[in-house]
Scaffold this active site. Sequence first.
Site, PDB file in Angstrom:
ATOM      1  N   ARG A   1       0.816  -1.202   0.000  1.00  0.00           N
ATOM      2  CA  ARG A   1       0.000   0.000   0.000  1.00  0.00           C
ATOM      3  C   ARG A   1       0.851   1.254   0.000  1.00  0.00           C
ATOM      4  O   ARG A   1       0.384   2.317  -0.367  1.00  0.00           O
ATOM      5  CB  ARG A   1      -0.866   0.027   1.249  1.00  0.00           C
ATOM      6  CG  ARG A   1      -1.811  -1.142   1.311  1.00  0.00           C
ATOM      7  CD  ARG A   1      -2.592  -1.012   2.571  1.00  0.00           C
ATOM      8  NE  ARG A   1      -3.418  -2.191   2.781  1.00  0.00           N
ATOM      9  CZ  ARG A   1      -4.226  -2.312   3.820  1.00  0.00           C
ATOM     10  NH1 ARG A   1      -4.295  -1.324   4.703  1.00  0.00           N
ATOM     11  NH2 ARG A   1      -4.944  -3.395   3.969  1.00  0.00           N
ATOM     12  N   THR A   2       2.098   1.092   0.434  1.00  0.00           N
ATOM     13  CA  THR A   2       2.955   2.251   0.529  1.00  0.00           C
ATOM     14  C   THR A   2       3.063   2.938  -0.812  1.00  0.00           C
ATOM     15  O   THR A   2       3.225   2.289  -1.828  1.00  0.00           O
ATOM     16  CB  THR A   2       4.354   1.840   0.995  1.00  0.00           C
ATOM     17  OG1 THR A   2       4.205   1.180   2.213  1.00  0.00           O
ATOM     18  CG2 THR A   2       5.242   3.042   1.141  1.00  0.00           C
ATOM     19  N   GLN A   3       2.949   4.251  -0.813  1.00  0.00           N
ATOM     20  CA  GLN A   3       3.021   4.967  -2.061  1.00  0.00           C
ATOM     21  C   GLN A   3       3.911   6.190  -1.888  1.00  0.00           C
ATOM     22  O   GLN A   3       4.444   6.432  -0.831  1.00  0.00           O
ATOM     23  CB  GLN A   3       1.632   5.367  -2.504  1.00  0.00           C
ATOM     24  CG  GLN A   3       0.842   6.026  -1.395  1.00  0.00           C
ATOM     25  CD  GLN A   3      -0.327   6.808  -1.925  1.00  0.00           C
ATOM     26  OE1 GLN A   3      -0.242   7.405  -2.974  1.00  0.00           O
ATOM     27  NE2 GLN A   3      -1.407   6.824  -1.187  1.00  0.00           N
TER      28      GLN A   3
END
Lengths: 266, 208, 253
Positions: free
Chosen positions: A42-44
Amino acid sequence: MDHFPTNWGRPRNDAYDAYGTHPIPQRPYNGHQDAFADAVQRTQQPIVTGTSVLAIKYKDGIMMAADNLASYGSLARFKDVQRLHPVGQYTVLGAGGDMSDFQYIQHMLEQLSIDEFTCQDGHNLGPAEIHEYMSHVMYARRSKMNPLWNSLIVGGYKDGKRFLSYVDLLGTTYSASTLATGYGAYIAQPLLRKAVEGREDVLTEEEARKIIEDSMRVLFYRDARSLNKFQIATVTSVGVNISESIQLDTSWSFAEGIRGYGAQTQ
Amino acid sequence: MSIMEYNGGSVIAMVGKDCVAIASDLRLGNQALSISSNFQKVFPVTDRIYVGLPGLGTDVTTLRERFRYRINMYTIKEEREIEPETFAHLVSSTLYEHRFGPYFIEPVIAGLSKTPSGGVKPLIAAADLIGCLNFAKDFVVAGTASTKLLGVAEGLWEPDLEPEDLFETISQTLLNSVDRDAFSGWGAVVHVITKDSIISRTLKGRMD
Amino acid sequence: MPDMTSLAHPQQRSFNPYSENGGTILAIAGADFSVIAGDTRQSEGYSIQTRYAPKVFRLTDRAVLAVNGFAADGNMFVKKVKQRLEWYRHAHSKDMPLRAIARLIQTMLYARRFFPYYVYNILGGIEEDGTGAVYSFDPVGSYEREACRAAGAAQSLVQPFLDNQIYFKNQTPALGTSHPAHLPLPTVLSIVIDSFTSATERHIEVGDGLEMYVVLAKGRNLQGLEGVRGMQELTVTDDGERVFVVRRDLKKD
């Protein structure tokens, strides 16, 4: 050529990946996830970004400014983007950070406004309510480890009261008579505090405009991700007003005299 | 693991009215394990100067001997005792000589310098491990309990304390600070330097 | 030569959901009162975000909560505690007792054991038996009742000072006398102000403003509080405990 804007402006290590094939910009993955799909997916990171937003209180209300640039890494990609967004009759929202997340927020607030309007319950959302709502959205998203990558300033004027407050991707909030996001927090905030603190109730619109314009000029000189084309919003008893884009006159003649770095020979 | 916290220990110095005080704890540890409750880290330099050397135990011993040597050489060459300010700069340059491989010690200096009128002027100073000097008007601290010492001293210290009051102030500051520091404590020693005498007392502290 | 094995893989820079917003809080319990204080500066790194962001909150007329650490977590936590106290009020037609609030806070903190609220809590107020009380918590809910506690950026500067001035640690009473178990309110307020001016002097994250909440037990007189500059009463109910706030300036540099 390094095609990835997130690498631009950073020293490249030619010892590996001489063609700059990674890191590939991370995008949020919204498909099926099992119990082990942790933060990594999910890290963006922000892709198309806006820089500083400035805001101050003055005699008649609040004033906010943001330039019209949306950068793609170090590329000045979109030069006619509006980063000041009116919400209802009393509020302006200014955004720095990821512009696609900002557009999502705009849609969200649009839907919120429609829902509120449909109620016809005699209540109108003011800046305090918009800020409270945004702080909950931002905090909820950070708690899901899927933040909306923005620094937001909410400003407004309702029932004779000025309102100025900040919220960011972590859900951190605060209010003050001068606010600045991004590089503005380092470069413009000291200028704003010196000019505004203690004079919130006497500053005229003209004086406030001068303070904001001077600060935006300094930011344009020093922030490499900024543009000398920006908009100023005011919220007063009259309502919300967002100006047309303003061009500032700047002088670069002093650059001739700079010695010590760059390509000069003496 | 930080080398500065390997053996533990703390030192503080304070200015009073025509007097100065310097105090330290007595612990020597090996990380969390206490080894000795009588490890001295404050040493006399002259009749009117004391130096405290908190930090890595092995460097306490080395630096003490180095300073002893250099003070003796100075005394012989100059045929007079060194002044506190001169000594502070001697400490500083000794440390800076090892700028890129330093002694892990943050010295604290307390002394009385002579004035032309025959009186004395209190002087305290502290340095970091590469010799950056700090001459303070009130107090200086160093060692593993330095943040605690700073907070308590800021609350208790006041200007122009007489020797006995200065003794009480520095003792209370040190004892209460080391009681909140796992790497310092196990007893303490205090020296108050006045014009005509030095009061040295060993304090009983908590032994846990 | 750089380490090729570590460079060969794309480095992940994962999102960090926490931040530190500086500041310090402190609480001291008296025999029949409690003082809960905090500075009002909010910072991140070397930037001061605002000079006025409260860290101390009135929960009921007999309970005040101070929160310190990550401001977003702190504000959200206070909001949820207040919500639970309102539900309690609606269910039981009275305010929750202090020791019950303390246990509630422990449960709420521990519920987030594996994604903690990065917040140090200090709860102060008056117990059901009329005594002043302070409860201090760690971020995952460990707690105990104490007479005094400091937390936050300048905890290490303030706590040993409090040990000395409140608990009389390392002080021997004169022969045939003993130290007072509880200090009078004006003395406590002076110690709180001294603690914060000291912390402001030596810690960059502390300063701007000071808010001291005072909770008085039922039926007690003001104990010298009436003369205090900048005092304001916040009590809501009649003939119960009373809450006051005292505001002071701290250095802004």
